[in-house]
Write an enzyme that holds these catalytic residues in place. Structure first.
Site, PDB file in Angstrom:
ATOM      1  N   GLY A 134       0.743   5.378   9.407  1.00 15.40           N
ATOM      2  CA  GLY A 134       1.723   5.292   8.322  1.00 15.40           C
ATOM      3  C   GLY A 134       3.137   5.011   8.784  1.00 15.40           C
ATOM      4  O   GLY A 134       3.426   3.949   9.329  1.00 15.40           O
ATOM      5  N   VAL A 193       0.787   1.538  -1.781  1.00 15.95           N
ATOM      6  CA  VAL A 193       1.703   1.028  -0.755  1.00 15.95           C
ATOM      7  C   VAL A 193       2.568  -0.108  -1.306  1.00 15.95           C
ATOM      8  O   VAL A 193       3.789  -0.130  -1.095  1.00 15.95           O
ATOM      9  CB  VAL A 193       0.920   0.559   0.498  1.00 15.95           C
ATOM     10  CG1 VAL A 193       1.887   0.053   1.562  1.00 15.95           C
ATOM     11  CG2 VAL A 193       0.064   1.694   1.063  1.00 15.95           C
ATOM     12  N   LYS A 243      -7.980   2.777  13.765  1.00 15.44           N
ATOM     13  CA  LYS A 243      -6.612   2.928  14.280  1.00 15.44           C
ATOM     14  C   LYS A 243      -6.629   3.084  15.798  1.00 15.44           C
ATOM     15  O   LYS A 243      -5.774   2.535  16.496  1.00 15.44           O
ATOM     16  CB  LYS A 243      -5.942   4.138  13.627  1.00 15.44           C
ATOM     17  CG  LYS A 243      -5.642   3.912  12.145  1.00 15.44           C
ATOM     18  CD  LYS A 243      -5.266   5.221  11.475  1.00 15.44           C
ATOM     19  CE  LYS A 243      -4.939   5.017  10.004  1.00 15.44           C
ATOM     20  NZ  LYS A 243      -4.936   6.267   9.248  1.00 15.44           N
ATOM     21  N   VAL A 268      -1.319   1.696  11.456  1.00 16.79           N
ATOM     22  CA  VAL A 268      -1.619   2.832  12.343  1.00 16.79           C
ATOM     23  C   VAL A 268      -0.597   3.946  12.104  1.00 16.79           C
ATOM     24  O   VAL A 268       0.602   3.763  12.347  1.00 16.79           O
ATOM     25  CB  VAL A 268      -1.573   2.408  13.832  1.00 16.79           C
ATOM     26  CG1 VAL A 268      -1.953   3.581  14.724  1.00 16.79           C
ATOM     27  CG2 VAL A 268      -2.501   1.239  14.094  1.00 16.79           C
TER      28      VAL A 268
HETATM   29  P1  NAP Z   1      -4.440   0.656  -3.714  1.00 14.78           P
HETATM   30  O1  NAP Z   1      -3.526   1.674  -4.249  1.00 14.78           O
HETATM   31  O2  NAP Z   1      -5.869   0.698  -4.118  1.00 14.78           O
HETATM   32  O3  NAP Z   1      -3.844  -0.786  -4.064  1.00 14.78           O
HETATM   33  C1  NAP Z   1      -4.539  -1.961  -3.866  1.00 14.78           C
HETATM   34  C2  NAP Z   1      -3.810  -3.071  -4.593  1.00 14.78           C
HETATM   35  O4  NAP Z   1      -4.431  -4.317  -4.269  1.00 14.78           O
HETATM   36  C3  NAP Z   1      -3.858  -2.956  -6.108  1.00 14.78           C
HETATM   37  O5  NAP Z   1      -2.589  -3.262  -6.646  1.00 14.78           O
HETATM   38  C4  NAP Z   1      -4.882  -4.011  -6.544  1.00 14.78           C
HETATM   39  O6  NAP Z   1      -4.608  -4.583  -7.800  1.00 14.78           O
HETATM   40  C5  NAP Z   1      -4.669  -5.051  -5.465  1.00 14.78           C
HETATM   41  N1  NAP Z   1      -5.839  -5.900  -5.242  1.00 14.78           N
HETATM   42  C6  NAP Z   1      -7.096  -5.534  -4.904  1.00 14.78           C
HETATM   43  N2  NAP Z   1      -7.877  -6.620  -4.763  1.00 14.78           N
HETATM   44  C7  NAP Z   1      -7.097  -7.691  -5.009  1.00 14.78           C
HETATM   45  C8  NAP Z   1      -7.313  -9.085  -5.036  1.00 14.78           C
HETATM   46  N3  NAP Z   1      -8.517  -9.607  -4.760  1.00 14.78           N
HETATM   47  N4  NAP Z   1      -6.274  -9.903  -5.322  1.00 14.78           N
HETATM   48  C9  NAP Z   1      -5.049  -9.383  -5.590  1.00 14.78           C
HETATM   49  N5  NAP Z   1      -4.785  -8.069  -5.570  1.00 14.78           N
HETATM   50  C10 NAP Z   1      -5.792  -7.236  -5.287  1.00 14.78           C
HETATM   51  O7  NAP Z   1      -4.433   0.684  -2.105  1.00 14.78           O
HETATM   52  P2  NAP Z   1      -3.299   1.239  -1.122  1.00 14.78           P
HETATM   53  O8  NAP Z   1      -3.497   2.711  -0.926  1.00 14.78           O
HETATM   54  O9  NAP Z   1      -1.987   0.735  -1.543  1.00 14.78           O
HETATM   55  O10 NAP Z   1      -3.764   0.584   0.263  1.00 14.78           O
HETATM   56  C11 NAP Z   1      -3.602  -0.782   0.500  1.00 14.78           C
HETATM   57  C12 NAP Z   1      -3.813  -1.087   1.976  1.00 14.78           C
HETATM   58  O11 NAP Z   1      -2.911  -0.302   2.751  1.00 14.78           O
HETATM   59  C13 NAP Z   1      -5.203  -0.760   2.518  1.00 14.78           C
HETATM   60  O12 NAP Z   1      -5.534  -1.699   3.512  1.00 14.78           O
HETATM   61  C14 NAP Z   1      -5.018   0.610   3.166  1.00 14.78           C
HETATM   62  O13 NAP Z   1      -5.945   0.857   4.209  1.00 14.78           O
HETATM   63  C15 NAP Z   1      -3.627   0.465   3.720  1.00 14.78           C
HETATM   64  N6  NAP Z   1      -2.904   1.702   3.948  1.00 14.78           N
HETATM   65  C16 NAP Z   1      -2.793   2.613   2.961  1.00 14.78           C
HETATM   66  C17 NAP Z   1      -2.068   3.762   3.192  1.00 14.78           C
HETATM   67  C18 NAP Z   1      -1.903   4.824   2.135  1.00 14.78           C
HETATM   68  O14 NAP Z   1      -1.332   5.884   2.438  1.00 14.78           O
HETATM   69  N7  NAP Z   1      -2.368   4.592   0.906  1.00 14.78           N
HETATM   70  C19 NAP Z   1      -1.451   3.979   4.437  1.00 14.78           C
HETATM   71  C20 NAP Z   1      -1.593   3.007   5.426  1.00 14.78           C
HETATM   72  C21 NAP Z   1      -2.314   1.879   5.173  1.00 14.78           C
HETATM   73  P3  NAP Z   1      -4.605  -3.699  -9.163  1.00 14.78           P
HETATM   74  O15 NAP Z   1      -3.389  -2.838  -9.077  1.00 14.78           O
HETATM   75  O16 NAP Z   1      -4.517  -4.689 -10.243  1.00 14.78           O
HETATM   76  O17 NAP Z   1      -5.875  -2.903  -9.140  1.00 14.78           O
HETATM   77  N1  HSE Z   2      -6.366   6.754   4.471  1.00 12.48           N
HETATM   78  C1  HSE Z   2      -5.431   6.737   5.536  1.00 12.48           C
HETATM   79  C2  HSE Z   2      -5.155   8.138   5.993  1.00 12.48           C
HETATM   80  C3  HSE Z   2      -4.161   6.070   5.082  1.00 12.48           C
HETATM   81  O1  HSE Z   2      -5.471   9.069   5.262  1.00 12.48           O
HETATM   82  O2  HSE Z   2      -4.641   8.316   7.097  1.00 12.48           O
HETATM   83  C4  HSE Z   2      -3.175   5.838   6.208  1.00 12.48           C
HETATM   84  O3  HSE Z   2      -3.663   4.901   7.113  1.00 12.48           O
END
Ligand code: NAP
Ligand code: HSE
Length: 433
Positions: free
Chosen positions: A136, A17, A207, A134
């Site tokens: 996306g 994200v 959500k 919630v």
């Molecule tokens: P991700 O790809 O695992 O990215 C997490 C990022 O956070 C990485 O860059 C990581 O650093 C960094 N990080 C982790 N711990 C940290 C710390 N203590 N200090 C500083 N940076 C830290 O996760 P994501 O999929 O982007 O999701 C992130 C959030 O968005 C979550 O809360 C998730 O529920 C939410 N979300 C995700 C989606 C989706 O489609 N993926 C949709 C809606 C909401 P490194 O890169 O160095 O490992």
């Molecule tokens: N893991 C979540 C999903 C990301 O698959 O819907 C979006 O909130």
């Protein structure tokens, strides 16, 4: 419009994200200056491993630690996309109390510790945007809060998790295996860091709890949402569902019942010709029934880099404009009354039941008797051939008419104890929608 007032943005997390957020800020910065009157200047980025190769170019010296970022006077708005609950809550509350605004995609934090986050925002006179947490890219919180402000929400239900919808779609349409489809959803960046949160319904329950907060203006702890995931859905269930005229989706459903809220997350058979049956892959959909507007369906990509970043950046522009207008968060969202979960006796369901039974005369009658003893009417029965499934057992499918959920649970438990029944019966609710 002029060049826009400049605000410093600090980004915690540069994964799926976070990378999308950088891309969309860089792509749209000039337009935001011209047309929205805000200049979003990405000044600091915190990651776990600053040595990792990244897909975006960042200003020199941008990398810092999350702790330093939330204290940095050059940062006006913190975007939290690192995930997790305790460390994220601590960082976000520190930022908010010191007057920085917050935009987050973190539903786990907002559902479990939202009260603390909103209280910290009220204390610091700051704003919180959590649209991306919630569904996306779908602006569902904004629709509930603003577009439907003149309505009492009578019910809401839908597909709230992209990963499970992706898996179920591919299993249904292409016969893919659960494990392979989960791996694909992870590779596409849809799944949570711990995908068990998607599969067991936790993510959808978080959500749903946030949707209840905005739609019904009540707090409903995600722990109080009855929750079942898709772990037990087998290709056999998908095939029988199709034969009966349904497909299987993981649904979140909520409606007020007096002072309580009926809220549940579970797989359900939905009619093949319903709108939800045709929401595929990582797409989500929410149907909201408003007292004035009637039913409305919101649909779009519920997970993935750019759809989620789209919601984050919309919130960024919104909180930036609020900051420039001198408006912060009120304490309202922290002080909402707690809703009691609805009692299972008030909830009615109809169900699809799969039994593995010994192929002997009278089995059907025994099961039918137990359903009748619990006031449950049988709608349809399917049994193909004799002793096809394993050894001298057969698969027996029954669908029921609507009955009290508590009666259904008791009846299925009793049926499961019959000597003629092998394995735990599988029960999936049917939602006619
Ligand atoms: P991700 O790809 O695992 O990215 C997490 C990022 O956070 C990485 O860059 C990581 O650093 C960094 N990080 C982790 N711990 C940290 C710390 N203590 N200090 C500083 N940076 C830290 O996760 P994501 O999929 O982007 O999701 C992130 C959030 O968005 C979550 O809360 C998730 O529920 C939410 N979300 C995700 C989606 C989706 O489609 N993926 C949709 C809606 C909401 P490194 O890169 O160095 O490992
Ligand atoms: N893991 C979540 C999903 C990301 O698959 O819907 C979006 O909130």
């Amino acid at each position: 419009m002029g060049n826009g007032r400049t605000l410093g943005v600090g980004l915690i997390g540069l994964g799926v994200v976070g990378t999308g957020v950088v891309q969309l800020i860089q792509k749209n910065r000039e337009d935001f200056k011209k047309f929205r009157g805000v200049d979003l200047d990405l000044r600091r980025v915190a990651v776990r491993d600053p040595g990792k190769p990244r897909e975006v170019d960042l200003p020199t010296g941008a990398f810092t630690t999350a702790e330093a970022l939330v204290e940095d006077p050059d940062v006006d708005i913190v975007v939290e996309v690192m995930g997790g609950v305790d460390a994220a809550t601590d960082l976000c509350c520190r930022a908010l109390k010191s007057g920085k605004d917050l935009v987050t995609a973190n539903k786990a934090m907002m559902a479990e510790r939202g009260d603390e986050v909103f209280s910290a925002a009220a204390a610091g006179g700051a704003s919180v945007g959590f649209e991306a947490s919630v569904c996306g890219g779908i602006p569902i919180l904004q629709a509930l809060r603003d577009g439907l402000v003149a309505n009492q929400v009578e019910s809401l239900y839908g597909i709230l998790n992209g990963t499970t919808n992706y898996i179920l779609t591919r299993m249904t349409d292409e016969g893919g295996s659960f494990d392979e489809m989960l791996q694909e959803a992870q590779d596409a960046g849809y799944a949570e860091a711990d995908p068990a949160m998607d599969i067991d319904g936790t993510d959808a329950a978080q959500k749903l709890s946030l949707l209840c907060r905005i739609a019904f203006r009540r707090r409903l702890d995600p722990e109080h949402i009855s929750k079942e995931g898709i772990e037990g859905i087998s290709p056999v269930d998908i095939d029988f569902a199709r034969e009966l005229g349904y497909t299987i989706k993981l649904l979140g459903i909520a409606r007020p019942l007096g002072d309580s809220i009926e809220a549940r997350v579970h797989p359900a058979l939905v009619p093949l010709d319903s709108q939800l049956a045709n929401i595929k892959h990582e797409f989500n959909a929410v149907e909201v029934v408003g007292s004035a507007a009637g039913p409305q369906v919101f649909t779009g990509r519920g997970a993935g880099r750019l759809p989620t970043a789209s919601a984050i950046v919309a919130d960024l522009v919104d909180v930036a404009q609020r900051r420039l207008a001198g408006r912060g968060e009120s304490a309202d969202l922290a002080r909402l009354p707690e809703a009691a979960p609805a009692s299972p006796d008030s909830v009615k369901i109809s169900a699809y039941c799969r039994f593995t039974v010994f192929d002997t005369p009278g089995v059907l009658a025994q099961i039918a008797c137990i359903f009748a003893d619990h006031n449950i009417g049988i709608a349809k029965v399917i049994q193909h051939g004799r002793s096809e499934s394993e050894g001298d057992t057969v698969t027996l499918i029954m669908t029921t008419h609507e009955a009290r959920e508590s009666d259904m649970k008791r009846a299925v438990h009793v049926i499961g104890q019959l000597p003629v029944v092998q394995h735990e019966p599988k029960v999936i609710r049917i939602e006619e929608l």
